[in-house]
Design an enzyme around this catalytic site. Structure first.
Site, PDB file in Angstrom:
ATOM      1  N   SER A 134       0.822  -1.219   0.000  1.00 57.26           N
ATOM      2  CA  SER A 134       0.000   0.000   0.000  1.00 57.26           C
ATOM      3  C   SER A 134       0.858   1.271   0.000  1.00 57.26           C
ATOM      4  CB  SER A 134      -0.914   0.005   1.230  1.00 57.26           C
ATOM      5  OG  SER A 134      -1.560   1.260   1.312  1.00 57.26           O
ATOM      6  N   SER A 173      -0.523   4.122   0.808  1.00 57.85           N
ATOM      7  CA  SER A 173      -1.171   5.048   1.747  1.00 57.85           C
ATOM      8  C   SER A 173      -0.264   5.455   2.914  1.00 57.85           C
ATOM      9  CB  SER A 173      -2.476   4.447   2.278  1.00 57.85           C
ATOM     10  OG  SER A 173      -3.400   4.359   1.229  1.00 57.85           O
ATOM     11  N   ASP A 182     -13.830   6.819  -1.599  1.00 58.25           N
ATOM     12  CA  ASP A 182     -13.493   6.567  -3.011  1.00 58.25           C
ATOM     13  C   ASP A 182     -14.422   7.367  -3.928  1.00 58.25           C
ATOM     14  OD1 ASP A 182     -11.378   4.787  -2.661  1.00 58.25           O
ATOM     15  OD2 ASP A 182     -12.679   3.030  -2.618  1.00 58.25           O
ATOM     16  N   LYS A 216     -13.345  -4.532   2.526  1.00 60.09           N
ATOM     17  CA  LYS A 216     -14.206  -3.355   2.365  1.00 60.09           C
ATOM     18  C   LYS A 216     -15.692  -3.643   2.622  1.00 60.09           C
ATOM     19  CE  LYS A 216     -11.469  -0.436  -0.734  1.00 60.09           C
ATOM     20  NZ  LYS A 216     -11.565   0.403  -1.939  1.00 60.09           N
ATOM     21  N   GLY A 263     -16.764  -2.504 -16.711  1.00 61.95           N
ATOM     22  CA  GLY A 263     -16.602  -3.310 -15.495  1.00 61.95           C
ATOM     23  C   GLY A 263     -17.727  -3.057 -14.514  1.00 61.95           C
ATOM     24  N   ASN A 264     -18.016  -4.071 -13.714  1.00 61.33           N
ATOM     25  CA  ASN A 264     -19.128  -3.975 -12.749  1.00 61.33           C
ATOM     26  C   ASN A 264     -18.709  -4.578 -11.400  1.00 61.33           C
ATOM     27  OD1 ASN A 264     -20.232  -6.219 -15.098  1.00 61.33           O
ATOM     28  ND2 ASN A 264     -19.700  -6.962 -13.071  1.00 61.33           N
ATOM     29  N   GLY A 265     -17.483  -4.271 -10.993  1.00 59.88           N
ATOM     30  CA  GLY A 265     -17.001  -4.756  -9.701  1.00 59.88           C
ATOM     31  C   GLY A 265     -17.092  -3.685  -8.629  1.00 59.88           C
ATOM     32  N   GLY A 266     -16.210  -3.781  -7.625  1.00 56.67           N
ATOM     33  CA  GLY A 266     -16.256  -2.869  -6.485  1.00 56.67           C
ATOM     34  C   GLY A 266     -16.012  -1.424  -6.862  1.00 56.67           C
ATOM     35  N   ALA A 267     -14.984  -1.171  -7.669  1.00 61.24           N
ATOM     36  CA  ALA A 267     -14.665   0.220  -8.022  1.00 61.24           C
ATOM     37  C   ALA A 267     -15.782   0.835  -8.860  1.00 61.24           C
ATOM     38  CB  ALA A 267     -13.339   0.271  -8.763  1.00 61.24           C
ATOM     39  N   LEU A 320      -9.079   4.050 -13.937  1.00 58.03           N
ATOM     40  CA  LEU A 320      -8.848   4.023 -12.482  1.00 58.03           C
ATOM     41  C   LEU A 320      -7.483   3.441 -12.118  1.00 58.03           C
ATOM     42  CD1 LEU A 320     -11.653   5.040 -12.151  1.00 58.03           C
ATOM     43  CD2 LEU A 320     -12.225   3.087 -10.743  1.00 58.03           C
TER      44      LEU A 320
HETATM   45  P1  NAP Z   1     -13.170  -6.068  -8.926  1.00 64.11           P
HETATM   46  O1  NAP Z   1     -14.176  -5.852  -7.869  1.00 64.11           O
HETATM   47  O2  NAP Z   1     -12.479  -7.381  -9.042  1.00 64.11           O
HETATM   48  O3  NAP Z   1     -13.915  -5.755 -10.332  1.00 64.11           O
HETATM   49  C1  NAP Z   1     -13.269  -5.899 -11.568  1.00 64.11           C
HETATM   50  C2  NAP Z   1     -14.292  -5.812 -12.695  1.00 64.11           C
HETATM   51  O4  NAP Z   1     -13.555  -5.915 -13.915  1.00 64.11           O
HETATM   52  C3  NAP Z   1     -15.325  -6.932 -12.703  1.00 64.11           C
HETATM   53  O5  NAP Z   1     -16.551  -6.424 -13.128  1.00 64.11           O
HETATM   54  C4  NAP Z   1     -14.781  -7.906 -13.750  1.00 64.11           C
HETATM   55  O6  NAP Z   1     -15.779  -8.567 -14.478  1.00 64.11           O
HETATM   56  C5  NAP Z   1     -14.102  -6.957 -14.715  1.00 64.11           C
HETATM   57  N1  NAP Z   1     -13.010  -7.628 -15.432  1.00 64.11           N
HETATM   58  C6  NAP Z   1     -11.950  -8.267 -14.892  1.00 64.11           C
HETATM   59  N2  NAP Z   1     -11.155  -8.744 -15.870  1.00 64.11           N
HETATM   60  C7  NAP Z   1     -11.763  -8.427 -17.048  1.00 64.11           C
HETATM   61  C8  NAP Z   1     -11.444  -8.657 -18.416  1.00 64.11           C
HETATM   62  N3  NAP Z   1     -10.344  -9.318 -18.773  1.00 64.11           N
HETATM   63  N4  NAP Z   1     -12.286  -8.172 -19.346  1.00 64.11           N
HETATM   64  C9  NAP Z   1     -13.399  -7.491 -19.005  1.00 64.11           C
HETATM   65  N5  NAP Z   1     -13.755  -7.253 -17.719  1.00 64.11           N
HETATM   66  C10 NAP Z   1     -12.943  -7.703 -16.758  1.00 64.11           C
HETATM   67  O7  NAP Z   1     -11.991  -4.995  -8.841  1.00 64.11           O
HETATM   68  P2  NAP Z   1     -12.114  -3.480  -8.310  1.00 64.11           P
HETATM   69  O8  NAP Z   1     -11.855  -3.432  -6.865  1.00 64.11           O
HETATM   70  O9  NAP Z   1     -13.386  -2.925  -8.849  1.00 64.11           O
HETATM   71  O10 NAP Z   1     -10.850  -2.793  -9.008  1.00 64.11           O
HETATM   72  C11 NAP Z   1     -10.809  -2.651 -10.403  1.00 64.11           C
HETATM   73  C12 NAP Z   1      -9.648  -1.731 -10.818  1.00 64.11           C
HETATM   74  O11 NAP Z   1      -9.817  -0.426 -10.290  1.00 64.11           O
HETATM   75  C13 NAP Z   1      -8.267  -2.218 -10.356  1.00 64.11           C
HETATM   76  O12 NAP Z   1      -7.364  -2.011 -11.404  1.00 64.11           O
HETATM   77  C14 NAP Z   1      -7.944  -1.292  -9.199  1.00 64.11           C
HETATM   78  O13 NAP Z   1      -6.552  -1.072  -9.045  1.00 64.11           O
HETATM   79  C15 NAP Z   1      -8.626  -0.001  -9.653  1.00 64.11           C
HETATM   80  N6  NAP Z   1      -8.970   0.885  -8.516  1.00 64.11           N
HETATM   81  C16 NAP Z   1      -8.367   2.090  -8.433  1.00 64.11           C
HETATM   82  C17 NAP Z   1      -8.676   2.940  -7.391  1.00 64.11           C
HETATM   83  C18 NAP Z   1      -8.003   4.295  -7.307  1.00 64.11           C
HETATM   84  O14 NAP Z   1      -8.039   4.918  -6.234  1.00 64.11           O
HETATM   85  N7  NAP Z   1      -7.422   4.782  -8.360  1.00 64.11           N
HETATM   86  C19 NAP Z   1      -9.618   2.550  -6.419  1.00 64.11           C
HETATM   87  C20 NAP Z   1     -10.224   1.301  -6.543  1.00 64.11           C
HETATM   88  C21 NAP Z   1      -9.899   0.461  -7.598  1.00 64.11           C
HETATM   89  P3  NAP Z   1     -16.644  -9.798 -13.928  1.00 64.11           P
HETATM   90  O15 NAP Z   1     -17.700  -9.179 -13.050  1.00 64.11           O
HETATM   91  O16 NAP Z   1     -17.216 -10.412 -15.140  1.00 64.11           O
HETATM   92  O17 NAP Z   1     -15.685 -10.679 -13.186  1.00 64.11           O
END
Ligand code: NAP
Length: 288
Positions: A19, A21, A106, A70, A129-133, A227
């Site tokens: 990290s 941070s 965030d 989280k 994308g539809n994950g946490g971020a 991001l």
């Molecule tokens: P996460 O919860 O794992 O979500 C990732 C998303 O990306 C999911 O929807 C996943 O799809 C999709 N995905 C993964 N691989 C893929 C591929 N090859 N093709 C298409 N879609 C794909 O991760 P997260 O926590 O949201 O983080 C995502 C990114 O944001 C990371 O790179 C992280 O470093 C960045 N981030 C940056 C900050 C910042 O402060 N700048 C803060 C948070 C996160 P599925 O649902 O189909 O699995």
């Protein structure tokens, strides 16, 4: 210098050793001349409750929460903000009135570089994308009053679950889910494209979620926001810059989420503003 009065801040996660941070927060605390220290605490999933009891016992003022805690932290909080509840994730915790209070900075971090832009009601955003971020991005775009939010995913079930999860949200989120195959129709009407997938991150740095041909479909005044903060710029942002589009990377989001957290923790102790520039310079020097 650590003294007998030094107050504790930190970050819990697993792993947490990587990290940035601690460097960013400690540089700001030094600049603010506060007798505080910010430490990384590796905490396993089964150790969250014990960590919080320990933090309470030793008077920790507050802490950040990172992957994978989280969501898991929520049952241990006395209270959480509306935005944290809607996003379904807490990244900042503060000890307040005899209990732990959680929020999500965030969202504020994500919108910070977009605040100078007006006419959000006329704009369309596409989120990859539809994950946490992506959840923080949806909440942020809703706060900005974005006219249309389109979320693009590769897995229909995940995408549907994501869209449905906002129906009971108090934030008034309106979004439409789309499969990746719909991108050719969406891109020409997109004003802001946000990548929240990890495609293009770290060792995957030569990849981009969009091809040069996809990026060429975006209008000349579009903004591309990735991001990811390492590498800088990502392949996606290189493609956007080659086309003359405005490119925003994830560093400012990281800086601003940290600044918002530090402001919450230090407000009761000082009237000094958080030195965002010091935080940004420290982060950038660590990233380079
Ligand atoms: P996460 O919860 O794992 O979500 C990732 C998303 O990306 C999911 O929807 C996943 O799809 C999709 N995905 C993964 N691989 C893929 C591929 N090859 N093709 C298409 N879609 C794909 O991760 P997260 O926590 O949201 O983080 C995502 C990114 O944001 C990371 O790179 C992280 O470093 C960045 N981030 C940056 C900050 C910042 O402060 N700048 C803060 C948070 C996160 P599925 O649902 O189909 O699995």
């Amino acid at each position: 210098m650590v003294t007998g009065h030094t107050k504790l801040l930190g970050i819990i996660g697993n792993p947490v050793e990587h990290s940035l941070s601690p460097a960013m927060q400690n540089a700001a605390l030094t600049e603010m001349e506060l007798d505080f220290i910010y430490l990384p605490f590796p905490v396993a999933s089964q150790g969250i409750e014990a960590a919080l009891l320990g933090f309470e016992a030793i008077g920790v003022v507050g802490f950040n929460v990172t992957i994978p805690h989280k969501q898991a932290i929520v049952p241990y909080l006395a209270q959480q903000t509306e935005v944290a509840q809607a996003v379904g994730a807490v990244n900042t915790v503060l000890y307040r009135d005899g209990g732990w209070w959680g929020t999500n900075t965030d969202v504020a971090g994500f919108i910070a570089p977009l605040r100078e832009i007006s006419n959000w009601g006329d704009r369309t955003a596409v989120i990859l994308g539809n994950g946490g971020a992506a959840r923080a991005v949806v909440a942020g775009l809703t706060q900005l009053g974005c006219g249309a939010i389109r979320v693009v995913g590769r897995d229909e079930q995940n995408l549907t679950r994501f869209a449905e999860s906002w129906q009971a949200s108090s934030l008034g989120v309106q979004l439409t889910p789309h499969l990746w195959e719909s991108l050719p129709e969406l891109l020409p009407q997109t004003h802001l494209l946000v990548n929240t997938t990890p495609v293009g991150m770290g060792v995957d740095g030569d990849r981009s979620p969009l091809s040069a041909a996809d990026v060429a479909q975006l209008g000349r005044d579009s903004i591309v926001y990735d991001l990811i903060y390492t590498p800088r710029p990502t392949k996606l942002l290189q493609l956007a810059q080659e086309r003359g589009l405005r490119a925003i990377d994830g560093t400012e989001m990281l800086v601003q989420q940290g600044a918002a957290a530090l402001s919450l923790w230090t407000e009761p102790f000082t009237s000094k503003p958080v030195p965002v520039n010091i935080m940004r310079d420290t982060l950038l020097s660590h990233l380079s």
